[in-house]
Each structure stands twice: as C-alpha cells, then as structure tokens.
Design an enzyme around this catalytic site. Structure first.
Site, PDB file in Angstrom:
ATOM      1  N   ARG A 191     -33.798  26.726 -44.185  1.00 28.66           N
ATOM      2  CA  ARG A 191     -34.041  28.100 -43.975  1.00 28.66           C
ATOM      3  C   ARG A 191     -33.428  29.383 -43.909  1.00 28.66           C
ATOM      4  O   ARG A 191     -34.389  30.213 -44.265  1.00 28.66           O
ATOM      5  CB  ARG A 191     -35.140  27.431 -42.070  1.00 28.66           C
ATOM      6  CG  ARG A 191     -35.378  26.042 -42.017  1.00 28.66           C
ATOM      7  CD  ARG A 191     -36.034  25.241 -40.614  1.00 28.66           C
ATOM      8  NE  ARG A 191     -34.535  25.860 -39.667  1.00 28.66           N
ATOM      9  CZ  ARG A 191     -34.667  25.787 -38.946  1.00 28.66           C
ATOM     10  NH1 ARG A 191     -35.159  26.454 -38.043  1.00 28.66           N
ATOM     11  NH2 ARG A 191     -33.515  25.195 -37.954  1.00 28.66           N
ATOM     12  N   ASN A 202     -38.814  24.274 -39.852  1.00 26.04           N
ATOM     13  CA  ASN A 202     -38.872  22.606 -39.728  1.00 26.04           C
ATOM     14  C   ASN A 202     -39.482  21.565 -38.998  1.00 26.04           C
ATOM     15  O   ASN A 202     -40.593  22.037 -38.502  1.00 26.04           O
ATOM     16  CB  ASN A 202     -37.004  22.045 -39.188  1.00 26.04           C
ATOM     17  CG  ASN A 202     -35.753  22.339 -39.710  1.00 26.04           C
ATOM     18  OD1 ASN A 202     -35.852  22.547 -40.723  1.00 26.04           O
ATOM     19  ND2 ASN A 202     -34.815  23.025 -39.021  1.00 26.04           N
TER      20      ASN A 202
END
Length: 87
Positions: A17, A35
């Site tokens: 990320r 996520n």
C-alpha cells in the site's frame, strides 16, 4: 477517469500500500489503497488515463517482497477524490 483495481497474491504485510501511495502521488492521482479481509488489496485511483495506465504498471509489479498474481481492473467516472490515502 477512475480505476478500481483488486490486487491478489502476496500483497499484504510487504509494504504494497505504501508503494502504491508513493507512485500514485508522484503521478498526481487521488484515491486510496486498502487491505481487504480476503488478502487482496483494493486500489481506487482517479486522474488522467495516462497516469492511471502508468500506475497500473506499478500495481502489477509491486514492491520487492510482494508477489502479485493478478490485478482485476474496472474503469468508471471520477467521483472527486482528493489526495491519496492508505486504509
């Protein structure tokens, strides 16, 4: 233009990320990376088509410890997101 991408593989716990956020910001895109409970990462990014295509290249590549198996994409109209966040 808006890109929705579901990234599967070994993409959680490897800095994926943060990797996406860095490239998205460098490309002037807005959105987020999150996520999901199934082990995937969802990426929503808004901006011009060229920048989104360049981000898609990096989504498929991932950071060194990631192993991207698939990136499922969908395009739609922008909704006016600002900045690029990690959730």
């Amino acid at each position: 233009m808006r890109l929705t991408a579901l990234v599967s593989g070994h993409v959680q716990g490897v800095g994926y990320r943060l990797f996406v956020q860095r490239y998205a910001r460098d490309l002037g895109l807005h959105g987020y990376a999150e996520n999901l409970s199934d082990g995937k990462v969802e990426v929503i990014a808004e901006g011009d088509e060229d920048a989104l295509n360049r981000l898609l290249h990096w989504l498929r590549r991932g950071p060194p410890h990631a192993r991207v198996q698939a990136v499922d994409t969908q395009y739609s109209e922008e909704t006016g997101l600002r900045e690029f966040h990690i959730y």
